[in-house]
Design a protein around this motif. Structure first.
Motif, short mmCIF file in Angstrom:
data_model
loop_
_atom_site.label_atom_id
_atom_site.label_comp_id
_atom_site.label_asym_id
_atom_site.label_seq_id
_atom_site.Cartn_x
_atom_site.Cartn_y
_atom_site.Cartn_z
N LEU A 136 84.25 -73.38 -8.81
CA LEU A 136 83.06 -72.68 -9.10
C LEU A 136 83.18 -73.49 -10.64
CD1 LEU A 136 83.74 -68.77 -8.78
CD2 LEU A 136 81.92 -70.21 -7.98
N ILE A 137 84.18 -73.65 -11.35
CA ILE A 137 84.26 -74.53 -12.39
C ILE A 137 85.16 -75.68 -12.57
CG2 ILE A 137 83.20 -72.72 -13.83
CD1 ILE A 137 86.10 -71.98 -14.72
N GLN A 138 85.04 -76.56 -13.16
CA GLN A 138 86.14 -77.51 -13.64
C GLN A 138 86.02 -77.37 -15.13
OE1 GLN A 138 85.88 -81.32 -11.54
NE2 GLN A 138 87.45 -82.28 -13.01
N ILE A 139 87.25 -77.31 -15.53
CA ILE A 139 87.49 -77.40 -16.80
C ILE A 139 87.50 -78.57 -17.44
CG2 ILE A 139 88.88 -76.04 -18.91
CD1 ILE A 139 89.16 -73.73 -17.02
N THR A 158 82.09 -65.34 -14.99
CA THR A 158 81.15 -64.65 -14.32
C THR A 158 80.33 -65.38 -13.29
OG1 THR A 158 79.20 -64.66 -15.74
CG2 THR A 158 80.84 -62.61 -15.93
N GLN A 159 80.24 -64.96 -12.01
CA GLN A 159 79.56 -65.26 -10.83
C GLN A 159 78.53 -64.65 -10.45
OE1 GLN A 159 81.74 -66.56 -7.55
NE2 GLN A 159 83.28 -64.89 -7.85
N ASN A 160 77.59 -65.34 -9.58
CA ASN A 160 76.52 -64.43 -8.77
C ASN A 160 76.28 -65.14 -7.54
OD1 ASN A 160 74.49 -62.89 -8.12
ND2 ASN A 160 72.88 -63.57 -9.45
N GLN A 161 76.72 -64.37 -6.57
CA GLN A 161 76.57 -64.91 -4.98
C GLN A 161 77.35 -66.42 -5.00
OE1 GLN A 161 72.39 -65.00 -4.08
NE2 GLN A 161 72.31 -62.91 -4.40
#
Length: 95
Positions: free
Chosen positions: A8-11, A51-54
């Motif tokens: 979802l993310i890469q920091i 936070t995420q959505n779908q």
């Protein structure tokens, strides 16, 4: 790899060094943190929220600083969130 989804993310490495996984906060429904994945950085002692959505990233931000290096997170039956630090203390989030 087979069976895994893309992150979802890469920091960026200049923002974090060692991520300690957390929990999606499901305590008080009226809390602005309800549904936010809370996690931290062991080295930089930074708390993050996602936070995420779908299944897609919606929002990602620094929430604050931990009092010491973050060892782990936990939750109780009421879904209250706790953080364990290397100062030997367990901290309860008061969202």
């Amino acid at each position: 790899k087979k069976g895994l989804k893309d992150p979802l993310i890469q920091i960026p490495s200049d923002s974090a060094r060692s991520i300690t996984g957390g929990y999606v906060y499901r305590g008080k429904k009226a809390s602005p943190y309800y549904g936010v994945y809370i996690f931290g950085d062991y080295v930089k002692e930074t708390l993050w929220g996602l936070t995420q959505n779908q299944g897609k990233k919606k929002d990602f931000a620094v929430l604050g600083q931990a009092p010491d290096a973050i060892a782990s997170f936990g939750q109780d039956r009421a879904k209250n969130l706790y953080m364990v630090c290397f100062d030997g203390r367990i901290y309860k989030f008061n969202f």
